[in-house]
Design a protein around this motif. Structure first.
Motif, PDB file in Angstrom:
ATOM      1  N   GLY A  76     -35.721  20.489 -47.374  1.00 24.39           N
ATOM      2  CA  GLY A  76     -36.922  20.268 -48.163  1.00 24.39           C
ATOM      3  C   GLY A  76     -37.795  19.153 -47.663  1.00 24.39           C
ATOM      4  O   GLY A  76     -38.602  18.610 -48.413  1.00 24.39           O
ATOM      5  N   GLY A  77     -37.631  18.775 -46.419  1.00 17.80           N
ATOM      6  CA  GLY A  77     -38.398  17.651 -45.898  1.00 17.80           C
ATOM      7  C   GLY A  77     -39.890  17.896 -45.940  1.00 17.80           C
ATOM      8  O   GLY A  77     -40.676  17.002 -46.235  1.00 17.80           O
ATOM      9  N   ASP A  78     -40.322  19.136 -45.657  1.00 19.70           N
ATOM     10  CA  ASP A  78     -41.748  19.441 -45.646  1.00 19.70           C
ATOM     11  C   ASP A  78     -42.338  19.321 -47.052  1.00 19.70           C
ATOM     12  O   ASP A  78     -43.422  18.766 -47.250  1.00 19.70           O
ATOM     13  CB  ASP A  78     -41.957  20.854 -45.098  1.00 19.70           C
ATOM     14  CG  ASP A  78     -43.430  21.167 -44.907  1.00 19.70           C
ATOM     15  OD1 ASP A  78     -44.141  20.321 -44.357  1.00 19.70           O
ATOM     16  OD2 ASP A  78     -43.857  22.253 -45.325  1.00 19.70           O
ATOM     17  N   ILE A  79     -41.629  19.831 -48.069  1.00 17.13           N
ATOM     18  CA  ILE A  79     -42.110  19.764 -49.448  1.00 17.13           C
ATOM     19  C   ILE A  79     -42.166  18.319 -49.932  1.00 17.13           C
ATOM     20  O   ILE A  79     -43.124  17.885 -50.576  1.00 17.13           O
ATOM     21  CB  ILE A  79     -41.210  20.610 -50.363  1.00 17.13           C
ATOM     22  CG1 ILE A  79     -41.266  22.078 -49.933  1.00 17.13           C
ATOM     23  CG2 ILE A  79     -41.609  20.458 -51.818  1.00 17.13           C
ATOM     24  CD1 ILE A  79     -40.358  22.980 -50.723  1.00 17.13           C
ATOM     25  N   ILE A  80     -41.115  17.560 -49.600  1.00 22.38           N
ATOM     26  CA  ILE A  80     -41.082  16.155 -50.023  1.00 22.38           C
ATOM     27  C   ILE A  80     -42.230  15.385 -49.398  1.00 22.38           C
ATOM     28  O   ILE A  80     -42.888  14.557 -50.039  1.00 22.38           O
ATOM     29  CB  ILE A  80     -39.726  15.530 -49.655  1.00 22.38           C
ATOM     30  CG1 ILE A  80     -38.603  16.208 -50.447  1.00 22.38           C
ATOM     31  CG2 ILE A  80     -39.733  14.027 -49.911  1.00 22.38           C
ATOM     32  CD1 ILE A  80     -37.221  15.735 -50.072  1.00 22.38           C
ATOM     33  N   GLY A  81     -42.500  15.681 -48.131  1.00 23.31           N
ATOM     34  CA  GLY A  81     -43.605  14.988 -47.468  1.00 23.31           C
ATOM     35  C   GLY A  81     -44.944  15.298 -48.105  1.00 23.31           C
ATOM     36  O   GLY A  81     -45.780  14.409 -48.306  1.00 23.31           O
ATOM     37  N   LYS A  82     -45.168  16.576 -48.436  1.00 23.67           N
ATOM     38  CA  LYS A  82     -46.428  16.952 -49.080  1.00 23.67           C
ATOM     39  C   LYS A  82     -46.563  16.305 -50.459  1.00 23.67           C
ATOM     40  O   LYS A  82     -47.640  15.839 -50.839  1.00 23.67           O
ATOM     41  CB  LYS A  82     -46.513  18.473 -49.205  1.00 23.67           C
ATOM     42  CG  LYS A  82     -46.697  19.188 -47.877  1.00 23.67           C
ATOM     43  CD  LYS A  82     -46.818  20.691 -48.080  1.00 23.67           C
ATOM     44  CE  LYS A  82     -47.036  21.419 -46.760  1.00 23.67           C
ATOM     45  NZ  LYS A  82     -47.153  22.883 -46.941  1.00 23.67           N
ATOM     46  N   ALA A  83     -45.453  16.278 -51.213  1.00 23.11           N
ATOM     47  CA  ALA A  83     -45.496  15.655 -52.535  1.00 23.11           C
ATOM     48  C   ALA A  83     -45.796  14.168 -52.431  1.00 23.11           C
ATOM     49  O   ALA A  83     -46.576  13.614 -53.216  1.00 23.11           O
ATOM     50  CB  ALA A  83     -44.169  15.889 -53.257  1.00 23.11           C
ATOM     51  N   GLN A  84     -45.166  13.516 -51.457  1.00 19.93           N
ATOM     52  CA  GLN A  84     -45.409  12.090 -51.271  1.00 19.93           C
ATOM     53  C   GLN A  84     -46.864  11.825 -50.895  1.00 19.93           C
ATOM     54  O   GLN A  84     -47.497  10.890 -51.394  1.00 19.93           O
ATOM     55  CB  GLN A  84     -44.475  11.546 -50.186  1.00 19.93           C
ATOM     56  CG  GLN A  84     -44.551  10.036 -50.005  1.00 19.93           C
ATOM     57  CD  GLN A  84     -44.050   9.293 -51.222  1.00 19.93           C
ATOM     58  OE1 GLN A  84     -43.087   9.713 -51.847  1.00 19.93           O
ATOM     59  NE2 GLN A  84     -44.700   8.195 -51.572  1.00 19.93           N
ATOM     60  N   ALA A  85     -47.415  12.684 -50.032  1.00 13.23           N
ATOM     61  CA  ALA A  85     -48.815  12.518 -49.645  1.00 13.23           C
ATOM     62  C   ALA A  85     -49.746  12.724 -50.836  1.00 13.23           C
ATOM     63  O   ALA A  85     -50.738  12.005 -51.008  1.00 13.23           O
ATOM     64  CB  ALA A  85     -49.158  13.499 -48.521  1.00 13.23           C
ATOM     65  N   TYR A  86     -49.417  13.713 -51.694  1.00 19.08           N
ATOM     66  CA  TYR A  86     -50.252  13.961 -52.874  1.00 19.08           C
ATOM     67  C   TYR A  86     -50.216  12.776 -53.832  1.00 19.08           C
ATOM     68  O   TYR A  86     -51.253  12.354 -54.360  1.00 19.08           O
ATOM     69  CB  TYR A  86     -49.770  15.225 -53.581  1.00 19.08           C
ATOM     70  CG  TYR A  86     -50.491  15.506 -54.875  1.00 19.08           C
ATOM     71  CD1 TYR A  86     -51.756  16.084 -54.884  1.00 19.08           C
ATOM     72  CD2 TYR A  86     -49.906  15.176 -56.100  1.00 19.08           C
ATOM     73  CE1 TYR A  86     -52.423  16.330 -56.065  1.00 19.08           C
ATOM     74  CE2 TYR A  86     -50.569  15.415 -57.288  1.00 19.08           C
ATOM     75  CZ  TYR A  86     -51.828  15.996 -57.269  1.00 19.08           C
ATOM     76  OH  TYR A  86     -52.484  16.226 -58.438  1.00 19.08           O
ATOM     77  N   LEU A  87     -49.015  12.219 -54.056  1.00 22.72           N
ATOM     78  CA  LEU A  87     -48.899  11.074 -54.953  1.00 22.72           C
ATOM     79  C   LEU A  87     -49.658   9.867 -54.408  1.00 22.72           C
ATOM     80  O   LEU A  87     -50.313   9.138 -55.159  1.00 22.72           O
ATOM     81  CB  LEU A  87     -47.422  10.727 -55.162  1.00 22.72           C
ATOM     82  CG  LEU A  87     -46.597  11.752 -55.954  1.00 22.72           C
ATOM     83  CD1 LEU A  87     -45.136  11.335 -56.006  1.00 22.72           C
ATOM     84  CD2 LEU A  87     -47.146  11.901 -57.368  1.00 22.72           C
ATOM     85  N   ASN A  88     -49.559   9.662 -53.107  1.00 28.18           N
ATOM     86  CA  ASN A  88     -50.290   8.540 -52.509  1.00 28.18           C
ATOM     87  C   ASN A  88     -51.798   8.726 -52.668  1.00 28.18           C
ATOM     88  O   ASN A  88     -52.533   7.776 -52.964  1.00 28.18           O
ATOM     89  CB  ASN A  88     -49.921   8.412 -51.036  1.00 28.18           C
ATOM     90  CG  ASN A  88     -48.471   7.986 -50.842  1.00 28.18           C
ATOM     91  OD1 ASN A  88     -47.865   7.394 -51.741  1.00 28.18           O
ATOM     92  ND2 ASN A  88     -47.899   8.284 -49.685  1.00 28.18           N
TER      93      ASN A  88
END
Length: 244
Positions: A76-88
Motif C-alpha cells: 500500500g505504499g502508493d496509496i499511503i503516499g497519495k494520502a500523505q500528499a493530500y493531507l499535506n
C-alpha cells in the motif's frame, strides 16, 4: 565459504566433509563464490532451474546473492503516499486561509459556527426539529352525520286508558314520542335512554308508554330517536284509535 562440488551446498571454510551430502571436501577444487549454475548438473531430463525473485534470498544455493539489493516494496505504499500528499496539501490550504483572513472576521466565523451548533443541539432536544423518518401525526375524528333509521312502528293498548308505542332503530339511540288528538301535536314524552349524555348507550328496540288518553278519540303521533352524535330521526305521522 566452501562449496560442495557434488550438491553445491555452502559449507564453512576449512570443513573436511559436506554438511549436506557428506562428500569429502579436502583436496577438492572450489567453484566460484557465486556459480553461474547454482544447482548440480545431475538433474532429471527436462528439469528447469526455477526463476528466483530479488527477495527470495534464502533460496539461493550457497547464501545470498551479491549486493546491492533493491529496497523491498511496502504494501500500500502508493496509496499511503497519495494520502500523505493530500493531507499535506489540505493543511497548507488551511494555514493559507488562516494567515490571510482578518482576525476579527475569523473570530466572528468561529463564534457563528459554535452558536449554530449549540442551537441545533437544543432544537433537537426540545423537539423543534424532527429527525428523518419521524412525522407528527394528528388524529382527526370524523363525526358521524347519518341519523338512525326508524322501522317496525307498532301500537298496542296499555293500562289506564293508555297505549304503548314500539319501534326499532338500526343503531343505539334515544326514545321519545310526540302525540296529540288529531290533527294537533300537543304532548311530548320525556327522552329515554339518551346516548348524548354519556351516561346511557341508547337502545335498538324502543318502547314508550302513553297514559290518560281520551276514549273514542283519534290520536296522531310520531317516534323520535337521537344517536350519540346528535343525529335526529323522526318517523312519519301515524294514527291510532282509543277504545270506548
Amino acid at each position: 565459504m566452501v562449496y560442495c562440488p557434488n550438491c553445491r551446498a555452502g559449507n564453512i571454510s576449512g570443513s573436511k566433509f559436506c554438511q549436506s551430502c557428506g562428500l569429502p571436501l579436502s583436496g577438492q577444487a572450489q567453484p566460484a563464490a557465486h556459480p553461474a549454475q547454482p544447482y548440480p548438473q545431475n538433474q532429471p531430463p527436462g528439469y528447469q532451474q526455477p526463476a528466483y525473485g530479488p527477495y527470495d534470498y534464502q533460496q539461493y544455493p550457497g547464501g545470498y546473492p551479491p549486493p546491492p539489493y533493491p529496497p523491498a516494496p511496502q504494501a500500500g505504499g502508493d496509496i499511503i503516499g497519495k494520502a500523505q500528499a493530500y493531507l499535506n496539501s489540505f493543511a497548507g490550504k488551511v494555514k493559507e486561509i488562516v494567515s490571510t483572513t482578518n482576525p476579527i472576521l475569523l473570530s466572528a466565523m468561529v463564534i457563528l459556527v459554535v452558536g449554530m451548533t449549540v442551537f441545533l443541539v437544543l432544537a433537537f432536544q426540545l423537539g423543534w426539529i424532527k429527525t428523518a423518518g419521524s412525522t407528527a401525526t394528528n388524529t382527526v375524528t370524523t363525526k358521524n352525520t347519518t341519523p338512525p333509521v326508524i322501522t317496525l312502528v307498532q301500537v298496542k293498548p296499555g293500562d289506564n286508558k293508555g297505549a304503548i308505542i314500539y319501534w326499532v332503530t338500526d343503531k343505539p339511540s334515544s326514545s321519545q314520542v310526540q302525540y296529540g288528538i288529531w290533527p294537533n301535536y300537543t304532548t311530548m314524552t320525556a327522552i329515554q335512554t339518551d346516548p348524548t349524555t354519556g351516561t346511557n348507550a341508547g337502545v335498538l328496540i324502543h318502547e314508550v308508554g302513553l297514559s290518560s288518553l281520551t276514549a273514542r278519540s283519534t290520536y296522531i303521533y310520531r317516534c323520535i330517536s337521537i344517536d350519540k352524535d346528535g343525529n335526529k330521526a323522526t318517523s312519519p305521522d301515524m294514527q291510532f284509535q282509543t277504545a270506548q
